[in-house]
Design a protein around this motif. Structure first.
Motif, PDB file in Angstrom:
ATOM      1  N   ALA A 154      11.279  19.869  35.121  1.00  0.00           N
ATOM      2  CA  ALA A 154      11.911  21.192  35.788  1.00  0.00           C
ATOM      3  C   ALA A 154      10.820  22.120  36.136  1.00  0.00           C
ATOM      4  N   ASP A 155      10.819  22.662  37.463  1.00  0.00           N
ATOM      5  CA  ASP A 155       9.653  23.764  37.962  1.00  0.00           C
ATOM      6  C   ASP A 155       9.801  24.820  37.206  1.00  0.00           C
ATOM      7  N   TRP A 156      11.240  25.248  36.625  1.00  0.00           N
ATOM      8  CA  TRP A 156      11.235  26.345  35.742  1.00  0.00           C
ATOM      9  C   TRP A 156      11.966  26.046  34.545  1.00  0.00           C
ATOM     10  N   ASN A 157      11.144  26.280  33.540  1.00  0.00           N
ATOM     11  CA  ASN A 157      12.098  25.737  32.136  1.00  0.00           C
ATOM     12  C   ASN A 157      13.116  26.492  31.937  1.00  0.00           C
ATOM     13  N   ASN A 158      14.188  25.738  31.780  1.00  0.00           N
ATOM     14  CA  ASN A 158      15.407  26.146  31.317  1.00  0.00           C
ATOM     15  C   ASN A 158      15.818  25.495  29.739  1.00  0.00           C
ATOM     16  N   PRO A 159      15.337  26.383  28.561  1.00  0.00           N
ATOM     17  CA  PRO A 159      15.317  25.677  27.351  1.00  0.00           C
ATOM     18  C   PRO A 159      16.724  25.188  26.921  1.00  0.00           C
ATOM     19  N   THR A 160      17.544  25.490  27.468  1.00  0.00           N
ATOM     20  CA  THR A 160      18.843  24.900  26.711  1.00  0.00           C
ATOM     21  C   THR A 160      19.005  23.720  27.531  1.00  0.00           C
ATOM     22  N   ALA A 161      18.560  23.449  28.871  1.00  0.00           N
ATOM     23  CA  ALA A 161      18.543  22.081  29.712  1.00  0.00           C
ATOM     24  C   ALA A 161      17.692  21.216  29.108  1.00  0.00           C
ATOM     25  N   TYR A 180      19.037  24.996  35.749  1.00  0.00           N
ATOM     26  CA  TYR A 180      19.214  26.198  36.532  1.00  0.00           C
ATOM     27  C   TYR A 180      18.207  27.160  36.064  1.00  0.00           C
ATOM     28  N   PHE A 181      17.554  27.991  37.021  1.00  0.00           N
ATOM     29  CA  PHE A 181      16.890  29.197  36.525  1.00  0.00           C
ATOM     30  C   PHE A 181      17.548  30.295  35.815  1.00  0.00           C
ATOM     31  N   ARG A 182      17.093  30.587  34.890  1.00  0.00           N
ATOM     32  CA  ARG A 182      17.387  31.618  34.001  1.00  0.00           C
ATOM     33  C   ARG A 182      16.291  32.779  33.882  1.00  0.00           C
ATOM     34  N   PRO A 183      16.575  33.915  34.252  1.00  0.00           N
ATOM     35  CA  PRO A 183      15.567  35.019  34.123  1.00  0.00           C
ATOM     36  C   PRO A 183      15.049  35.364  32.737  1.00  0.00           C
ATOM     37  N   ALA A 184      14.171  35.958  32.410  1.00  0.00           N
ATOM     38  CA  ALA A 184      13.989  36.654  31.031  1.00  0.00           C
ATOM     39  C   ALA A 184      14.744  37.982  30.709  1.00  0.00           C
ATOM     40  N   LEU A 185      15.044  38.095  29.528  1.00  0.00           N
ATOM     41  CA  LEU A 185      15.556  39.327  29.333  1.00  0.00           C
ATOM     42  C   LEU A 185      14.593  40.443  29.811  1.00  0.00           C
ATOM     43  N   PRO A 186      15.164  41.656  30.239  1.00  0.00           N
ATOM     44  CA  PRO A 186      14.157  42.636  30.621  1.00  0.00           C
ATOM     45  C   PRO A 186      13.228  43.110  29.767  1.00  0.00           C
ATOM     46  N   THR A 187      13.931  43.312  28.335  1.00  0.00           N
ATOM     47  CA  THR A 187      13.078  43.802  27.259  1.00  0.00           C
ATOM     48  C   THR A 187      11.824  42.915  26.971  1.00  0.00           C
ATOM     49  N   THR A 188      11.862  41.285  27.218  1.00  0.00           N
ATOM     50  CA  THR A 188      10.746  40.538  27.050  1.00  0.00           C
ATOM     51  C   THR A 188      10.013  40.726  28.289  1.00  0.00           C
ATOM     52  N   VAL A 189      10.446  40.960  29.369  1.00  0.00           N
ATOM     53  CA  VAL A 189       9.721  41.063  30.592  1.00  0.00           C
ATOM     54  C   VAL A 189       8.785  42.246  30.469  1.00  0.00           C
ATOM     55  N   PHE A 190       9.384  43.454  30.160  1.00  0.00           N
ATOM     56  CA  PHE A 190       8.558  44.660  30.246  1.00  0.00           C
ATOM     57  C   PHE A 190       7.406  44.718  28.841  1.00  0.00           C
ATOM     58  N   ARG A 191       8.007  44.209  27.793  1.00  0.00           N
ATOM     59  CA  ARG A 191       7.047  43.989  26.665  1.00  0.00           C
ATOM     60  C   ARG A 191       5.829  43.085  27.177  1.00  0.00           C
ATOM     61  N   THR A 192       5.950  41.967  28.033  1.00  0.00           N
ATOM     62  CA  THR A 192       5.220  41.161  28.069  1.00  0.00           C
ATOM     63  C   THR A 192       4.085  41.593  29.320  1.00  0.00           C
ATOM     64  N   LEU A 193       4.630  42.400  29.939  1.00  0.00           N
ATOM     65  CA  LEU A 193       3.780  43.101  31.139  1.00  0.00           C
ATOM     66  C   LEU A 193       2.969  44.336  30.668  1.00  0.00           C
ATOM     67  N   GLY A 194       3.836  44.829  29.661  1.00  0.00           N
ATOM     68  CA  GLY A 194       3.152  46.317  29.228  1.00  0.00           C
ATOM     69  C   GLY A 194       1.719  45.766  28.430  1.00  0.00           C
ATOM     70  N   ASN A 195       2.088  44.688  27.686  1.00  0.00           N
ATOM     71  CA  ASN A 195       0.838  44.259  26.909  1.00  0.00           C
ATOM     72  C   ASN A 195      -0.424  43.791  27.822  1.00  0.00           C
ATOM     73  N   ALA A 196       0.001  43.161  29.164  1.00  0.00           N
ATOM     74  CA  ALA A 196      -0.963  42.743  30.230  1.00  0.00           C
ATOM     75  C   ALA A 196      -1.723  44.009  30.471  1.00  0.00           C
ATOM     76  N   THR A 214      14.560  33.421  45.927  1.00  0.00           N
ATOM     77  CA  THR A 214      14.135  32.142  46.021  1.00  0.00           C
ATOM     78  C   THR A 214      14.679  31.289  44.694  1.00  0.00           C
ATOM     79  N   ASN A 215      14.612  31.847  43.773  1.00  0.00           N
ATOM     80  CA  ASN A 215      14.754  30.939  42.329  1.00  0.00           C
ATOM     81  C   ASN A 215      16.232  31.200  41.904  1.00  0.00           C
ATOM     82  N   ILE A 216      16.697  32.396  41.842  1.00  0.00           N
ATOM     83  CA  ILE A 216      18.205  32.671  41.331  1.00  0.00           C
ATOM     84  C   ILE A 216      19.373  32.212  42.416  1.00  0.00           C
ATOM     85  N   ILE A 217      18.917  32.375  43.535  1.00  0.00           N
ATOM     86  CA  ILE A 217      20.013  31.853  44.585  1.00  0.00           C
ATOM     87  C   ILE A 217      19.555  30.544  45.237  1.00  0.00           C
ATOM     88  N   LYS A 218      18.533  30.504  45.955  1.00  0.00           N
ATOM     89  CA  LYS A 218      18.357  29.443  46.663  1.00  0.00           C
ATOM     90  C   LYS A 218      17.965  28.035  45.750  1.00  0.00           C
TER      91      LYS A 218
END
Length: 237
Positions: A154-161, A180-196, A214-218
């Motif tokens: 899978a080009d994007w890991n869906n852990p359930t799949a 299927y592409f599943r986005p990360a939770l916003p809390t994880t997104v901003f914590r990860t990017l904040g650490n960067a 590109t990912n969620i729709i196409k």
């Protein structure tokens, strides 16, 4: 500096429409790599019937959001699990792009010591040769059988799949789960990017509309109307 290790994320750094790297039924590339614990091991030297290999970095929100489900797969009977540490997906002022192998090793060690990653973490070389061989996506996942053949990708890991695919493969059934592409939770997104650090979130948000389309729709529509290739422990390559 090597362009592979970009300083600023751009959607142009990835090919979101073309499947690159080994498909189901292809030989999985093997590499001798250093682990985050300092050992030298071959990527495909694993003990289970299958290896679940996930690409990741500490600045990738998708990878960080999947680890809670992915790590326990290593305790599944017949399965081994590992991470290939690749370039930083969203570098910032505090976690910058890798300028040396020591930089990359430091980030991999941080993943295990600070973030608590329990899987074997293989550290790719500075040039990203192993990552390129597996398609260069930031959070792809492959399930590889003992013959060294790809049984699921899978080009994007869906852990359930991924978990369902592994269960099917271990039971000798065909894989029917679609990643299927599943986005990360916003809390994880901003914590990860904040650490960067500064710059990471801004670059991500700039590309967000394109990533959404590109990912969620196409990508998800393509998966909906297409049947995935299915491998097994007997797949040869």
């Amino acid at each position: 500096m090597n362009s592979y290790n970009y300083d600023e994320f751009s959607t142009g750094d990835y090919d979101f429409d073309t499947e690159v790297g080994p498909s189901v039924g292809d030989k999985a590339p093997d590499f001798e790599l250093t682990t985050a614990t300092g050992e030298t091991k071959n990527l495909l030297d694993f003990s289970g019937e299958f290896l679940v290999l996930e690409m990741g970095s500490i600045t990738c929100p998708l990878f960080q959001s999947r680890r809670g489900i992915m790590q326990p797969l290593a305790q599944t009977d017949g399965a081994s699990s590992a991470v290939l540490y690749v370039r930083e997906a969203h570098p910032g002022a505090d976690i910058q792009s890798h300028k040396s192998f020591d930089d990359k090793m430091g980030c991999a060690v941080r993943l295990t010591c600070e973030d608590g990653e329990t899987r074997t973490v293989f550290v790719d070389g500075l040039e990203g040769k192993a990552h390129a061989a597996y398609g260069s996506m930031p959070n792809a996942v492959f399930i590889i059988n003992k013959g060294g053949c790809v049984a699921y990708r899978a080009d994007w890991n869906n852990p359930t799949a991924t978990r369902k695919a592994l269960q099917a493969l271990l039971a000798g059934r065909a894989v029917t789960s679609k990643p299927y592409f599943r986005p990360a939770l916003p809390t994880t997104v901003f914590r990860t990017l904040g650490n960067a650090g500064k710059g990471s979130a801004a670059d991500f948000l700039k590309g967000l509309p394109f990533l959404f389309w590109t990912n969620i729709i196409k990508r998800n529509l393509r998966l909906l109307f297409n049947r995935p290739k299915s491998g097994s422990k007997h797949t040869t390559c």
